[in-house]
Design a protein around this motif. Structure first.
Motif, PDB file in Angstrom:
ATOM      1  N   GLU A  99       2.158  -1.525 -11.152  1.00  0.00           N
ATOM      2  CA  GLU A  99       1.685  -1.198  -9.807  1.00  0.00           C
ATOM      3  C   GLU A  99       0.175  -1.355  -9.686  1.00  0.00           C
ATOM      4  OE1 GLU A  99       2.986   2.771  -8.972  1.00  0.00           O
ATOM      5  OE2 GLU A  99       1.589   3.705 -10.386  1.00  0.00           O
ATOM      6  N   ASP A 100      -0.571  -1.035 -10.736  1.00  0.00           N
ATOM      7  CA  ASP A 100      -2.018  -1.174 -10.659  1.00  0.00           C
ATOM      8  C   ASP A 100      -2.461  -2.629 -10.787  1.00  0.00           C
ATOM      9  OD1 ASP A 100      -2.673   1.480 -10.161  1.00  0.00           O
ATOM     10  OD2 ASP A 100      -2.693   2.008 -12.285  1.00  0.00           O
ATOM     11  N   ASN A 101      -1.718  -3.446 -11.540  1.00  0.00           N
ATOM     12  CA  ASN A 101      -2.003  -4.873 -11.569  1.00  0.00           C
ATOM     13  C   ASN A 101      -1.779  -5.489 -10.195  1.00  0.00           C
ATOM     14  OD1 ASN A 101      -2.698  -6.533 -14.135  1.00  0.00           O
ATOM     15  ND2 ASN A 101      -1.346  -4.928 -14.922  1.00  0.00           N
ATOM     16  N   VAL A 102      -0.663  -5.150  -9.573  1.00  0.00           N
ATOM     17  CA  VAL A 102      -0.335  -5.713  -8.261  1.00  0.00           C
ATOM     18  C   VAL A 102      -1.325  -5.248  -7.199  1.00  0.00           C
ATOM     19  CG1 VAL A 102       1.419  -5.762  -6.437  1.00  0.00           C
ATOM     20  CG2 VAL A 102       2.100  -6.001  -8.831  1.00  0.00           C
ATOM     21  N   ALA A 103      -1.796  -4.017  -7.308  1.00  0.00           N
ATOM     22  CA  ALA A 103      -2.695  -3.446  -6.302  1.00  0.00           C
ATOM     23  C   ALA A 103      -4.158  -3.775  -6.558  1.00  0.00           C
ATOM     24  CB  ALA A 103      -2.520  -1.928  -6.257  1.00  0.00           C
ATOM     25  N   PHE A 104      -4.451  -4.539  -7.603  1.00  0.00           N
ATOM     26  CA  PHE A 104      -5.840  -4.745  -8.019  1.00  0.00           C
ATOM     27  C   PHE A 104      -6.700  -5.354  -6.909  1.00  0.00           C
ATOM     28  CE2 PHE A 104      -9.164  -7.452  -9.921  1.00  0.00           C
ATOM     29  CZ  PHE A 104      -9.895  -6.478 -10.579  1.00  0.00           C
ATOM     30  N   GLY A 105      -6.189  -6.381  -6.236  1.00  0.00           N
ATOM     31  CA  GLY A 105      -6.968  -7.018  -5.176  1.00  0.00           C
ATOM     32  C   GLY A 105      -7.312  -6.058  -4.052  1.00  0.00           C
ATOM     33  N   LEU A 106      -6.381  -5.183  -3.713  1.00  0.00           N
ATOM     34  CA  LEU A 106      -6.642  -4.195  -2.672  1.00  0.00           C
ATOM     35  C   LEU A 106      -7.658  -3.166  -3.144  1.00  0.00           C
ATOM     36  CD1 LEU A 106      -3.044  -3.580  -1.277  1.00  0.00           C
ATOM     37  CD2 LEU A 106      -4.845  -5.028  -0.335  1.00  0.00           C
ATOM     38  N   ALA A 107      -7.614  -2.813  -4.440  1.00  0.00           N
ATOM     39  CA  ALA A 107      -8.610  -1.894  -4.977  1.00  0.00           C
ATOM     40  C   ALA A 107     -10.005  -2.489  -4.869  1.00  0.00           C
ATOM     41  CB  ALA A 107      -8.285  -1.558  -6.438  1.00  0.00           C
ATOM     42  N   MET A 108     -10.124  -3.808  -5.135  1.00  0.00           N
ATOM     43  CA  MET A 108     -11.419  -4.471  -5.032  1.00  0.00           C
ATOM     44  C   MET A 108     -11.917  -4.500  -3.586  1.00  0.00           C
ATOM     45  SD  MET A 108     -12.438  -5.228  -8.080  1.00  0.00           S
ATOM     46  CE  MET A 108     -11.779  -3.578  -8.395  1.00  0.00           C
ATOM     47  N   LYS A 109     -10.997  -4.432  -2.631  1.00  0.00           N
ATOM     48  CA  LYS A 109     -11.379  -4.409  -1.216  1.00  0.00           C
ATOM     49  C   LYS A 109     -11.677  -3.000  -0.724  1.00  0.00           C
ATOM     50  CE  LYS A 109      -9.071  -7.091   1.612  1.00  0.00           C
ATOM     51  NZ  LYS A 109      -7.946  -7.752   2.326  1.00  0.00           N
ATOM     52  N   GLY A 110     -11.515  -2.003  -1.612  1.00  0.00           N
ATOM     53  CA  GLY A 110     -11.827  -0.631  -1.247  1.00  0.00           C
ATOM     54  C   GLY A 110     -10.710   0.111  -0.548  1.00  0.00           C
ATOM     55  N   VAL A 111      -9.499  -0.422  -0.591  1.00  0.00           N
ATOM     56  CA  VAL A 111      -8.355   0.260   0.030  1.00  0.00           C
ATOM     57  C   VAL A 111      -8.009   1.491  -0.793  1.00  0.00           C
ATOM     58  CG1 VAL A 111      -5.927   0.019   0.684  1.00  0.00           C
ATOM     59  CG2 VAL A 111      -7.504  -1.918   0.946  1.00  0.00           C
ATOM     60  N   GLY A 112      -7.742   2.606  -0.116  1.00  0.00           N
ATOM     61  CA  GLY A 112      -7.413   3.856  -0.792  1.00  0.00           C
ATOM     62  C   GLY A 112      -6.170   3.734  -1.661  1.00  0.00           C
ATOM     63  N   ARG A 116      -2.854   1.384  -1.004  1.00  0.00           N
ATOM     64  CA  ARG A 116      -2.671   0.153  -1.788  1.00  0.00           C
ATOM     65  C   ARG A 116      -1.414   0.206  -2.647  1.00  0.00           C
ATOM     66  NH1 ARG A 116      -7.505   2.163  -4.689  1.00  0.00           N
ATOM     67  NH2 ARG A 116      -6.970   2.654  -6.864  1.00  0.00           N
ATOM     68  N   LEU A 117      -1.036   1.392  -3.129  1.00  0.00           N
ATOM     69  CA  LEU A 117       0.196   1.490  -3.906  1.00  0.00           C
ATOM     70  C   LEU A 117       1.415   1.311  -3.009  1.00  0.00           C
ATOM     71  CD1 LEU A 117      -0.435   4.296  -6.558  1.00  0.00           C
ATOM     72  CD2 LEU A 117      -0.550   1.821  -6.821  1.00  0.00           C
ATOM     73  N   ALA A 118       1.332   1.782  -1.773  1.00  0.00           N
ATOM     74  CA  ALA A 118       2.443   1.583  -0.839  1.00  0.00           C
ATOM     75  C   ALA A 118       2.659   0.095  -0.585  1.00  0.00           C
ATOM     76  CB  ALA A 118       2.173   2.321   0.465  1.00  0.00           C
ATOM     77  N   VAL A 119       1.568  -0.641  -0.396  1.00  0.00           N
ATOM     78  CA  VAL A 119       1.673  -2.090  -0.193  1.00  0.00           C
ATOM     79  C   VAL A 119       2.171  -2.759  -1.470  1.00  0.00           C
ATOM     80  CG1 VAL A 119       0.395  -4.203   0.323  1.00  0.00           C
ATOM     81  CG2 VAL A 119      -0.136  -2.096   1.558  1.00  0.00           C
ATOM     82  N   ALA A 120       1.623  -2.355  -2.615  1.00  0.00           N
ATOM     83  CA  ALA A 120       2.036  -2.944  -3.891  1.00  0.00           C
ATOM     84  C   ALA A 120       3.520  -2.734  -4.142  1.00  0.00           C
ATOM     85  CB  ALA A 120       1.213  -2.350  -5.035  1.00  0.00           C
ATOM     86  N   HIS A 121       4.025  -1.553  -3.837  1.00  0.00           N
ATOM     87  CA  HIS A 121       5.450  -1.271  -4.072  1.00  0.00           C
ATOM     88  C   HIS A 121       6.342  -2.156  -3.206  1.00  0.00           C
ATOM     89  CE1 HIS A 121       4.775   2.993  -5.921  1.00  0.00           C
ATOM     90  NE2 HIS A 121       4.258   2.016  -6.645  1.00  0.00           N
ATOM     91  N   ARG A 122       5.863  -2.483  -2.010  1.00  0.00           N
ATOM     92  CA  ARG A 122       6.653  -3.372  -1.152  1.00  0.00           C
ATOM     93  C   ARG A 122       6.860  -4.722  -1.836  1.00  0.00           C
ATOM     94  NH1 ARG A 122       4.507  -6.802   3.987  1.00  0.00           N
ATOM     95  NH2 ARG A 122       6.400  -8.036   4.239  1.00  0.00           N
ATOM     96  N   TYR A 123       5.771  -5.272  -2.395  1.00  0.00           N
ATOM     97  CA  TYR A 123       5.881  -6.594  -3.010  1.00  0.00           C
ATOM     98  C   TYR A 123       6.508  -6.535  -4.398  1.00  0.00           C
ATOM     99  CZ  TYR A 123       3.510  -8.539   0.948  1.00  0.00           C
ATOM    100  OH  TYR A 123       3.206  -8.935   2.235  1.00  0.00           O
ATOM    101  N   VAL A 156      -2.567  -9.107  -1.180  1.00  0.00           N
ATOM    102  CA  VAL A 156      -3.794  -9.194  -0.372  1.00  0.00           C
ATOM    103  C   VAL A 156      -3.553  -9.918   0.945  1.00  0.00           C
ATOM    104  CG1 VAL A 156      -5.341  -9.003  -2.335  1.00  0.00           C
ATOM    105  CG2 VAL A 156      -4.556 -11.269  -1.615  1.00  0.00           C
ATOM    106  N   ASN A 157      -2.275 -10.231   1.230  1.00  0.00           N
ATOM    107  CA  ASN A 157      -1.870 -10.822   2.509  1.00  0.00           C
ATOM    108  C   ASN A 157      -2.570 -12.150   2.790  1.00  0.00           C
ATOM    109  OD1 ASN A 157      -0.322 -10.841   4.881  1.00  0.00           O
ATOM    110  ND2 ASN A 157      -1.976  -9.932   6.071  1.00  0.00           N
ATOM    111  N   PRO A 158      -2.482 -13.112   1.861  1.00  0.00           N
ATOM    112  CA  PRO A 158      -3.154 -14.391   2.071  1.00  0.00           C
ATOM    113  C   PRO A 158      -2.403 -15.262   3.073  1.00  0.00           C
ATOM    114  CG  PRO A 158      -1.843 -14.501   0.079  1.00  0.00           C
ATOM    115  CD  PRO A 158      -1.726 -13.088   0.592  1.00  0.00           C
TER     116      PRO A 158
END
Length: 254
Positions: A99-112, A116-123, A156-158
């Motif tokens: 989950e932290d690997n998947v959420a890494f890009g969002l963490a770099m963007k400053g998402v709480g 970011r874990l909610a988004v990561a879990h979706r993917y 990161v929704n590219p």
């Protein structure tokens, strides 16, 4: 220059060389290529033919010696979250969970963290890894690691997903399963995909269009629209006929 209707990526005159010791390697020569909105474009060619270099230039990770890349009609300078990249190697942080690997890009963007874990879990669920959120890369198979990379790119929704021979290190059975899954995800998510491979069957199975490149220096040799409905059957006569046509037009050793 105005954006051409329906064109997401424009490559114009892309040329690239590298100097290795005293030798100059001409890797790409005058690449001109359009990629359309929501198209699954496959770039097919031999190893050392410049496919990865072209993908890195589109991704903004490398500058061409000559030529330009335009995204949505605008000049492209450097990497951006509008382009997600899935590399040949898994490129996961071994000390981070799935989950932290998947959420890494969002963490770099400053998402709480909660968001970011909610988004990561979706993917994570989308790529079929539900239940492995707390696992570490060392606990995953090769196919599962690549699923993590795909989920991370999507998180990161590219607008554009760039995939550099992502299944090359997998066994044949896992590779086929991953091809099916990536196709299903693309059909659901509808992103513009540029997928690099040296595997003809994979190119025909996945692509809306297959662009064939020559050996180094890489040039665009030809382009094939693949009109057979997806998902495709490797043994279908139309599939086999297209394989024969493309095989006769490549520098690949079969």
């Amino acid at each position: 220059m105005a954006q051409r209707a329906g064109v997401k990526i424009e490559c114009r005159g892309i040329t690239k060389s590298f100097t290795v010791q005293s030798d100059v390697l001409h890797v790409l020569s005058d690449i001109c290529l359009d990629v359309h909105e929501n198209e699954f474009l496959v770039i097919l060619g031999p190893g050392q033919g410049g496919k990865t270099t072209l993908l890195n230039i589109i991704g903004g990770l490398m500058a061409p010696d000559a030529g330009e890349v335009r995204i949505d009609g605008r000049d492209m300078y450097g990497p951006s979250t509008d382009r997600g990249i899935v590399f040949q190697q898994y490129a996961l942080f071994p000390w981070k969970t799935v989950e932290d690997n998947v959420a890494f890009g969002l963490a770099m963007k400053g998402v709480g963290r909660d968001e970011r874990l909610a988004v990561a879990h979706r993917y994570i669920d989308l790529v079929g890894l539900g239940g492995f959120e707390k696992a570490y890369p060392a606990q995953l198979s090769g196919g599962m690691k690549q699923r993590v990379g795909i989920a991370r790119a999507y998180t990161v929704n590219p607008d554009i997903l760039l995939m550099d021979e992502p299944f090359g290190a997998l066994d044949a059975q896992t590779r086929y399963a991953m091809e099916k899954d990536v196709l299903a995800i693309w059909q659901k998510e509808q992103r513009t995909v540029v997928f690099v491979t040296n595997n003809i069957e994979e190119a025909i199975y996945l692509g809306d269009r297959v662009v064939v490149m020559s050996a180094m220096p890489g040039k665009v040799k030809s382009s094939y629209a693949i009109t057979t409905p997806k998902p495709r059957n490797y043994t279908d006569p139309e599939f086999l006929e297209m394989r024969k046509r493309i095989s006769n037009d490549t520098d690949l050793v079969l």
